[in-house]
Structure formats: structure tokens, C-alpha cells
Design a protein around this motif. Sequence first.
Motif, PDB file in Angstrom:
ATOM      1  N   MET A 102      -4.950   2.162  -8.398  1.00 26.63           N
ATOM      2  CA  MET A 102      -5.776   2.624  -7.223  1.00 26.63           C
ATOM      3  C   MET A 102      -5.010   3.632  -6.291  1.00 26.63           C
ATOM      4  O   MET A 102      -5.675   4.440  -5.791  1.00 26.63           O
ATOM      5  N   GLN A 103      -3.954   3.945  -6.702  1.00 26.13           N
ATOM      6  CA  GLN A 103      -2.887   4.601  -5.871  1.00 26.13           C
ATOM      7  C   GLN A 103      -3.426   5.992  -5.537  1.00 26.13           C
ATOM      8  O   GLN A 103      -3.420   6.550  -4.442  1.00 26.13           O
ATOM      9  N   ASN A 104      -3.766   6.704  -6.760  1.00 28.17           N
ATOM     10  CA  ASN A 104      -3.982   8.187  -6.567  1.00 28.17           C
ATOM     11  C   ASN A 104      -5.680   8.390  -6.296  1.00 28.17           C
ATOM     12  O   ASN A 104      -6.182   9.653  -6.649  1.00 28.17           O
ATOM     13  N   HIS A 105      -6.244   7.375  -5.810  1.00 29.97           N
ATOM     14  CA  HIS A 105      -7.696   7.569  -5.598  1.00 29.97           C
ATOM     15  C   HIS A 105      -7.949   8.667  -4.623  1.00 29.97           C
ATOM     16  O   HIS A 105      -7.109   8.968  -3.752  1.00 29.97           O
ATOM     17  N   SER A 106      -9.118   9.297  -4.550  1.00 24.76           N
ATOM     18  CA  SER A 106      -9.609  10.433  -3.939  1.00 24.76           C
ATOM     19  C   SER A 106      -9.548  10.083  -2.343  1.00 24.76           C
ATOM     20  O   SER A 106      -9.654   8.848  -1.909  1.00 24.76           O
ATOM     21  N   GLU A 108       3.346   1.006  -8.057  1.00 27.94           N
ATOM     22  CA  GLU A 108       4.595   0.146  -8.227  1.00 27.94           C
ATOM     23  C   GLU A 108       4.010  -1.399  -7.943  1.00 27.94           C
ATOM     24  O   GLU A 108       4.603  -2.179  -8.773  1.00 27.94           O
ATOM     25  N   TYR A 109       3.280  -1.419  -6.983  1.00 27.40           N
ATOM     26  CA  TYR A 109       2.694  -2.873  -6.858  1.00 27.40           C
ATOM     27  C   TYR A 109       1.812  -3.202  -7.966  1.00 27.40           C
ATOM     28  O   TYR A 109       1.909  -4.369  -8.562  1.00 27.40           O
ATOM     29  N   SER A 110       0.906  -2.485  -8.226  1.00 25.19           N
ATOM     30  CA  SER A 110      -0.004  -2.652  -9.559  1.00 25.19           C
ATOM     31  C   SER A 110       0.720  -3.269 -10.757  1.00 25.19           C
ATOM     32  O   SER A 110       0.719  -4.124 -11.434  1.00 25.19           O
ATOM     33  N   PHE A 111       1.899  -2.446 -10.983  1.00 28.09           N
ATOM     34  CA  PHE A 111       2.844  -2.522 -12.248  1.00 28.09           C
ATOM     35  C   PHE A 111       3.590  -3.782 -11.924  1.00 28.09           C
ATOM     36  O   PHE A 111       4.057  -4.481 -13.164  1.00 28.09           O
ATOM     37  N   TYR A 158       0.705  -1.291  -0.189  1.00 23.33           N
ATOM     38  CA  TYR A 158       0.030  -0.105   0.108  1.00 23.33           C
ATOM     39  C   TYR A 158       0.817   1.231  -0.110  1.00 23.33           C
ATOM     40  O   TYR A 158       1.805   1.090   0.618  1.00 23.33           O
ATOM     41  N   TYR A 159       0.411   2.399  -0.587  1.00 28.31           N
ATOM     42  CA  TYR A 159       0.909   3.520  -0.601  1.00 28.31           C
ATOM     43  C   TYR A 159      -0.007   4.558  -0.180  1.00 28.31           C
ATOM     44  O   TYR A 159      -0.965   4.892  -0.799  1.00 28.31           O
ATOM     45  N   ARG A 160       0.027   4.949   0.990  1.00 29.50           N
ATOM     46  CA  ARG A 160      -1.049   5.922   1.783  1.00 29.50           C
ATOM     47  C   ARG A 160      -2.344   4.935   1.876  1.00 29.50           C
ATOM     48  O   ARG A 160      -2.347   4.062   2.846  1.00 29.50           O
ATOM     49  N   LEU A 161      -3.461   5.082   1.223  1.00 27.48           N
ATOM     50  CA  LEU A 161      -4.623   4.388   1.394  1.00 27.48           C
ATOM     51  C   LEU A 161      -4.870   3.017   0.624  1.00 27.48           C
ATOM     52  O   LEU A 161      -5.641   2.440   0.685  1.00 27.48           O
TER      53      LEU A 161
END
Length: 383
Positions: free
Chosen positions: A173-177, A147-150, A139-142
Motif C-alpha cells: 500500500m505504501q505508494n498509493h495515490s 518494510e512493514y508489509s514485507f 505507517y509511512y506517510r499515509l
Amino acid sequence: AGVQPNIIAIMSESYGDLRVLGDFETNIPVTPFMDSLKEDENAITGYAYASIFGSKTANSEFEFLTSDSVLFIPNTIVYLHYFDDITNYDSMVSVLKAQGYTTAAIHPWLRAGWNRPAVYSKMGFDETTFLEDLDDVDYYRLYPSDEYSFSLIRDRFENKEEDEKLFIMNITMQNHSGYEGDGNGYEQTVSITGHEGEFPKTELYLSEQHESDRALEELVTYFANYDEPTIIVFFGDHQPNLDDTFYEWVNPNLSTDINERMKKYMVPFFIWANYDIEQQTDVRTSINYLAPMVLQTAGLQMSDYQSYLLEQSKTWPVVCAQGVYDNTGAYHTTTEALQNSSVLRDYQDLTINHTVDWENTLRSFFTVGEPVTTSKDASAAEE
């Protein structure tokens, strides 16, 4: 000639280029790698207009995979309201399956979101991967990191069969609101010069995007050294919804001038290959045209529908739910454009036949090869 490249489609959550809204400076470049692709001889770069802003991700995914525009299916999430009754549905997936591709969808989030399992089944994806299928998620923040997705994409390629051709649809998903809070490795690295701390959601988002850019560079570098022809198409699903004060500051005309307001629907895209393709820069298009563009770039067969839309794009290069642009760069409201363009009325009819009136879809128009036919298909063909 005769090459069938692997195709990777990445729809990046809330990925926008805020610089299109107005001028501002940051302490460091936010997306240096994405910016560098404008100089890459094997890349097509520019901006695609989305039909949505800040939410309703599934509609951009739908527009990419189907080439339909939600302009003609208004006020709905198509995945939720039409796919429960559809049996088999032709799209980018069926077009590539007919050409021997293994098709896979990778989305490191909950499978319940937007009815995706049902939609993916009816589109015919061979493989699906959701959060519930994964262990040791990074996870990155939430949210799961880009990086994981790729890394899931790379893992699938490292385990593919010899001579297997892959089409992977990856939704990040990383940059989701929810642009508050920290943790899971998040660090604010980006600030707006001269306005540090005034727009906290925006600076958080830009810092996340900077991390996304680093992950994207790693992925492209991996495939630059991969020994099979491979194409990556990357685009944002929509821009993020950030501090109201940021929008008022960066461009006061966003709420009053239609051409300025439309900038909130622009998302960056690129089509990149690890072999020679024709370079194009500053392309203006919309998400519904991206799949035909990829197939044309790859030299692959496309459906009659996709071919038709490539021709349509020469007259109407941008078609989205917020309006359309003609090939002179002039903006038209959807009502005005439909009244004055038989081409767009035909597009409306085709979208309705493809998705809304699915029992009467002339399926041979929307895929290549011979689709599984029903009695209704046969009757429509005779007519």
C-alpha cells in the motif's frame, strides 16, 4: 528436479519506472537495488504491461492470479461484478493448493476493498490477513510501509511448519495515490535535476519509491540466506497518476503517439530465486502471463490453460486492455488483433468460459488434479 520452492508474489502498489516515459535525471538513484537485479544471474527482469493506469488495482491482481485478461471483460472491476455469484474459482491458488501448498493472502489495508474477502474465499486461499487483523502497524506517510508489509511475509516464514510449502500473495500500500503531505517518517530524498520543485507529486512519489527499494533489498537479502528454495515474483499493479505538467515535460508525445502512450502502462517486474535459474533480461510481457512464467521457472505443474497461454505468448507476448503487441514488436489495437488472430479469439472464449460464464466453466482446464465437479461441469466435459 522434484523441488517445490516456496513462492512469494508481491504486487507493489503504483510501482512504475518513470524512466520508461522519457529521459530525466535525479539527484540520487531512485531504485538502485531493483536496477541491480538486471545483473543477477538468478533473475528474470523486464517490463510487464498493465491494463490500467493510476487506479483499479484489483484488475491487475485479477490478471495475475487468473491469467485472464480484462481486455475481454471491459469497463468493469471483475472482483466486484462477477464473484458474488461464483462458487468455486480455479486460479493460481488452486493450481498450487493441488500441489500441496499452503496459500496465504496478505494485504495490510481494509478488508472491504474490492470485495477481496469473498474473492479470496472462492479462490480457496487458506489464510487471509487484512489491516483489521494487525496490531502496531508501521505507517509511512499515509499508508502501511512496504518494510512493514514485507515483515509480515518474513514472520509467516519464520512460523511455518517443517516441510510446509508456502504461496504468499502480498499486495502493498505504501505508494498509493494521494501524493501530498508528509509525516510517519516520510522525507523527500529525490529531486529532478534542474527542475527541483516543479513537479511536487512526482518528486514525492520518487522519494517514496526510493524507500520501497530499500525495503525490497532487505526482503531479497533475507531470502537469499533462507535455507529453502524460494522464488519471488514482483510487479507493479500500475503506474502512478502524477503531475500533468510532468508528463507534458518528460515526453510531449505521450498524448499523440500510441507507442509512446503505451509506455504509461509499463511496470517493472522480476522473478528471482535463491537458487540457480536461467537469467533473462529486458523481457517484455504482460501481467496475465506472469503466473505461468513463475510456474515454468519453478518447474511446477501448471493448468492446461496456463500452458496454453505460455505457448500463445510466443506469438502475442503482450496482451492488455490498451492493446497488444506481436512477436515482432508491432502494436495492434484490440479490435484489429481480434479480427486478424484466431489465437486471440480463442483466448477471449477461454476468458469468458473461465470467469463470465462461470456456471459452464470446464474447470479441469483451469487447474491441476481433480477439481470439485458439479453436474454442469460433467455435462460440459461430455460435450
